[in-house]
Motif scaffolding. Sequence first.
Motif, short mmCIF file in Angstrom:
data_model
loop_
_atom_site.label_atom_id
_atom_site.label_comp_id
_atom_site.label_asym_id
_atom_site.label_seq_id
_atom_site.Cartn_x
_atom_site.Cartn_y
_atom_site.Cartn_z
N MET A 40 0.85 -1.17 0.00
CA MET A 40 0.00 0.00 0.00
C MET A 40 0.90 1.23 0.00
SD MET A 40 -3.06 0.98 2.70
CE MET A 40 -3.49 -0.71 2.94
N MET A 87 -2.05 6.24 0.29
CA MET A 87 -3.19 5.43 0.71
C MET A 87 -3.19 5.26 2.24
SD MET A 87 -5.95 3.88 0.02
CE MET A 87 -6.09 3.34 -1.66
N VAL A 88 -2.01 5.04 2.80
CA VAL A 88 -1.89 4.91 4.25
C VAL A 88 -2.34 6.21 4.90
CG1 VAL A 88 -0.27 4.65 6.16
CG2 VAL A 88 -0.09 3.15 4.17
N MET A 140 -4.43 8.47 3.75
CA MET A 140 -5.89 8.62 3.62
C MET A 140 -6.61 7.71 4.61
SD MET A 140 -6.53 11.01 1.62
CE MET A 140 -5.07 11.97 1.35
N GLU A 141 -6.09 6.50 4.79
CA GLU A 141 -6.70 5.58 5.75
C GLU A 141 -6.56 6.12 7.18
OE1 GLU A 141 -8.68 2.93 5.24
OE2 GLU A 141 -8.55 3.52 3.14
N ARG A 196 -6.35 9.29 7.98
CA ARG A 196 -7.28 10.42 8.08
C ARG A 196 -8.71 9.93 8.27
NH1 ARG A 196 -5.05 14.76 3.60
NH2 ARG A 196 -3.14 15.31 4.75
N LYS A 197 -9.07 8.89 7.55
CA LYS A 197 -10.41 8.32 7.71
C LYS A 197 -10.61 7.82 9.14
CE LYS A 197 -13.55 4.89 5.81
NZ LYS A 197 -13.76 3.83 4.83
N ALA A 198 -9.61 7.10 9.65
CA ALA A 198 -9.70 6.59 11.02
C ALA A 198 -9.80 7.75 12.02
CB ALA A 198 -8.49 5.71 11.33
N GLU A 212 -13.35 9.04 11.96
CA GLU A 212 -14.25 8.11 12.66
C GLU A 212 -14.09 8.26 14.17
OE1 GLU A 212 -12.96 4.53 10.74
OE2 GLU A 212 -14.48 4.70 9.16
N THR A 231 -12.56 10.68 -0.43
CA THR A 231 -11.41 11.56 -0.62
C THR A 231 -11.55 12.31 -1.94
OG1 THR A 231 -10.04 9.97 0.56
CG2 THR A 231 -8.89 11.64 -0.74
#
Length: 122
Positions: free
Chosen positions: A1, A5-6, A8-9, A11-13, A16, A77
């Motif tokens: 990955m 991508m890491v 963005m993940e 940031r998503k976490a 949440e 995103t």
Amino acid sequence: MGSAMVNMEARKASLEALSEAYNRRDVPAMVDALDPQVEWMDMIEGVPIKGRGAVGAYWTEQFKLMDFEVTPLAIDTLSDGRMVVTAAQTMKRPDGALWGSEKVTHVITFGDDGLVLRMDPR
């Protein structure tokens, strides 16, 4: 990955976790997710609130007026790196009576430190 991508993940976490803290009324945890120079839109007055302390005070007062709960439905995103959060929002009066329920969308900008720098309604 790839690193993008890491990022963005992560940031998503972070978003949440911010939603979960919001639903717990954990203002210190919410403020910890914010960049020191954050600009957060006051959804009632329609003006930006600037700085961690001011945003924390806004949330504290907001929770006295109404019981809010948000449930993220989608986090996407944009090509410029901002994230779009679509959430179900339920609002109850202090007596527990339902005041409203709606779908809201916010565009979140992150600072170089990975913390939330700006929130704009869409």
